[in-house]
Design a protein around this motif. Sequence first.
Motif, mmCIF file in Angstrom:
data_model
loop_
_atom_site.group_PDB
_atom_site.id
_atom_site.type_symbol
_atom_site.label_atom_id
_atom_site.label_comp_id
_atom_site.label_asym_id
_atom_site.label_seq_id
_atom_site.Cartn_x
_atom_site.Cartn_y
_atom_site.Cartn_z
ATOM 1 N N VAL A 33 -111.961 -4.658 -26.184
ATOM 2 C CA VAL A 33 -111.289 -5.898 -26.606
ATOM 3 C C VAL A 33 -112.226 -6.707 -27.504
ATOM 4 O O VAL A 33 -111.833 -7.184 -28.571
ATOM 5 C CB VAL A 33 -110.865 -6.761 -25.387
ATOM 6 C CG1 VAL A 33 -110.339 -8.123 -25.852
ATOM 7 C CG2 VAL A 33 -109.805 -6.054 -24.557
ATOM 8 N N GLN A 37 -111.717 -7.795 -31.448
ATOM 9 C CA GLN A 37 -111.635 -9.220 -31.806
ATOM 10 C C GLN A 37 -112.685 -9.643 -32.822
ATOM 11 O O GLN A 37 -112.726 -10.798 -33.232
ATOM 12 C CB GLN A 37 -111.800 -10.076 -30.537
ATOM 13 C CG GLN A 37 -110.547 -10.101 -29.673
ATOM 14 C CD GLN A 37 -110.772 -10.785 -28.342
ATOM 15 O OE1 GLN A 37 -111.904 -10.864 -27.865
ATOM 16 N NE2 GLN A 37 -109.702 -11.261 -27.723
ATOM 17 N N GLU A 222 -105.321 -6.707 -26.522
ATOM 18 C CA GLU A 222 -105.695 -6.289 -25.162
ATOM 19 C C GLU A 222 -105.011 -4.964 -24.820
ATOM 20 O O GLU A 222 -105.592 -4.094 -24.173
ATOM 21 C CB GLU A 222 -105.303 -7.354 -24.128
ATOM 22 C CG GLU A 222 -106.179 -8.592 -24.102
ATOM 23 C CD GLU A 222 -105.929 -9.521 -25.302
ATOM 24 O OE1 GLU A 222 -104.867 -9.391 -25.960
ATOM 25 O OE2 GLU A 222 -106.805 -10.361 -25.577
ATOM 26 N N ALA A 225 -106.709 -2.072 -26.484
ATOM 27 C CA ALA A 225 -107.913 -1.692 -25.748
ATOM 28 C C ALA A 225 -107.541 -0.977 -24.441
ATOM 29 O O ALA A 225 -108.201 -0.013 -24.035
ATOM 30 C CB ALA A 225 -108.755 -2.919 -25.453
#
Length: 339
Positions: A33, A37, A222, A225
């Motif tokens: 994650v 990001q 999310e 991931a």
Amino acid sequence: MTQAPVRTEVDILATAREQVLERGVGLTREQTVQVLQLGDDRLEELLELAHDVRMKWCGPEVEVEGIISLKTGGCPEDCHFCSQSGLFESPVRAAWLDVPSLVEAAKQTAKTGATEFCIVAAVRGPDARLMAQVAAGVEAIRNEVEINVACSLGMLSQEQVDQLAAMGVHRYNHNLETAKSHFPNVVTTHTWDERWNTLRMVREAGMEVCCGGILGMGETIEQRAEFAAQLAALEPDEVPLNFLNPRPGTPFGDLEVLPAAEALKAVAGFRLALPRTILRFAGGREITLGDLGAKQGILGGINAVIVGNYLTTLGRPAEADLDLLGELKMPIKALNETL
Ligand code: SF4
């Protein structure tokens, strides 16, 4: 005078360098994650690290694979991205290929230097007629062409798994498509667990497992991931990564194409979560990444490509991919290494 706060958090790329590059331990879901990001200003650094990981744990070879559609269109399932579903108004119509055409396609594929030739059918799972056709095709190809045969025929029973293993099928493709938590938004006619079951049986029967999915189907970062972590738990030999190419007439026909930077971050993130797997660029990359993307992807963790056409949309010409590998000085994996 107030002191500047001490930065205690460790940069995720520094962690990945030590954990994945040095020790070969893939990123966890939470760590992936963080990678996904990262800002666009870290993209180049991320791609470089993913490339180093791939070179260290997989080597410089690129696996080339061809695919052929034995049965196209008319599938009873409702995978929302798929123009081969018979439930949507998409333009792909049902069609079958005969055994001589299959052998010819395998020969053409072998000429490109490909080591895998994958026979694909748009079905929920094979019926007796399809299994018989596959058996005849696999036998004819094994007699006439030097290439590994892979299959992608949907969900299998234990008996069918055993039959395919006995035919000498080298690898079986079955995609989990997306994170388990997002799957019900993508498919309603079967479950993620049904797909997982087929993969477990394939692995137990001794065939190589090829399992990937499609990014850009409305999943969150999310969930992207989560999907990488679920694939890592499966330990597949190969992961084909597709990007949604929204097909007219399908429920996902109006979704936005994933921005190139996000797609490249995902490629690199999956490489860091799966340091040793064959990570293959599959459908949709031309519209997501353009020509440049092929290069950046191959330098950002990818180590396998499909040559020529994809199943229902036109890919880049085989020569363009093979020229690119030459330009990047990436050798094509030889067949004797895989037999
Ligand atoms: S992805 Fe496969 S199972 Fe789903 S509709 Fe398309 S061909 Fe059928």
